[in-house]
Design an enzyme around this catalytic site. Sequence first.
Site, PDB file in Angstrom:
ATOM      1  N   LYS A 109      35.110 -55.042  48.889  1.00 45.02           N
ATOM      2  CA  LYS A 109      36.186 -55.040  47.886  1.00 45.02           C
ATOM      3  C   LYS A 109      35.970 -53.909  46.871  1.00 45.02           C
ATOM      4  CE  LYS A 109      36.924 -60.030  48.331  1.00 45.02           C
ATOM      5  NZ  LYS A 109      35.765 -60.359  49.201  1.00 45.02           N
ATOM      6  N   GLN A 144      37.754 -72.303  47.416  1.00 47.92           N
ATOM      7  CA  GLN A 144      39.053 -71.697  47.694  1.00 47.92           C
ATOM      8  C   GLN A 144      40.161 -72.604  47.159  1.00 47.92           C
ATOM      9  OE1 GLN A 144      39.304 -68.755  48.923  1.00 47.92           O
ATOM     10  NE2 GLN A 144      37.394 -68.358  49.976  1.00 47.92           N
TER      11      GLN A 144
END
Length: 229
Positions: free
Chosen positions: A60, A188
Amino acid sequence: MAKLIVALDYTYASEALAMANILKKHVEWVKVGLELFTHEGPSIIQLLKRMGFKVMLDLKLFDIPNTVKGSVRSACLMDVDMLTLHILGGEHMIKAALNEVQSSIQKKSHSPLLFGVTILTSIKQGELPGYNQDIASMVLNLAAYGQQWGLHGIVCSGQELTKIKALYPSLSCLTPGIRMSYSQKDDQHRVMTPSEAVKAGSDFLVIGRPITQAEQPIKIVEDIISSIM
């Protein structure tokens, strides 16, 4: 057919390679994330490539253009097959990364697919101070920039897939936060099952703990593949 990427979210190479050895006859792609790569460095990529895997390096990237360009060059030299970077890094950063990939192609070197991260699937509405848009709108806006700037694909939750594919059908979508209907969400929040994500248009599914923490990981992989065919 959508591709399954198993996230090797471990600290040590010994753990990651043990799981990779179990899965190597059943899985084409694996993901190396920040924790494993920071601890083990490029050697873990080399070892997984020797085992025959395609490797997604999920760092990322989010830095000034020149730094990201150099990181992409290093990823090309490691024979990484996919690399992630934040679309929020901006047009100059994204294009510097893409130019480096193009340079690698011209040199007939290995070149990874570049996938732009939109909003992390661990983030809930209201957790981004200073941003007034809802998460879905932010993801759609970032997807538009990713398409415009020439990224090979984007990373988004399953909840935004249908709208993104309707607007940008040629844009590949990679979906993390995939959970089986019977598994825990862990950290999540914007999650979806494998079959739901594929029906919504996902091209790559990233699944980690539901496979790697299972008593029978191969059985889970087989169930997932069966559900998305």
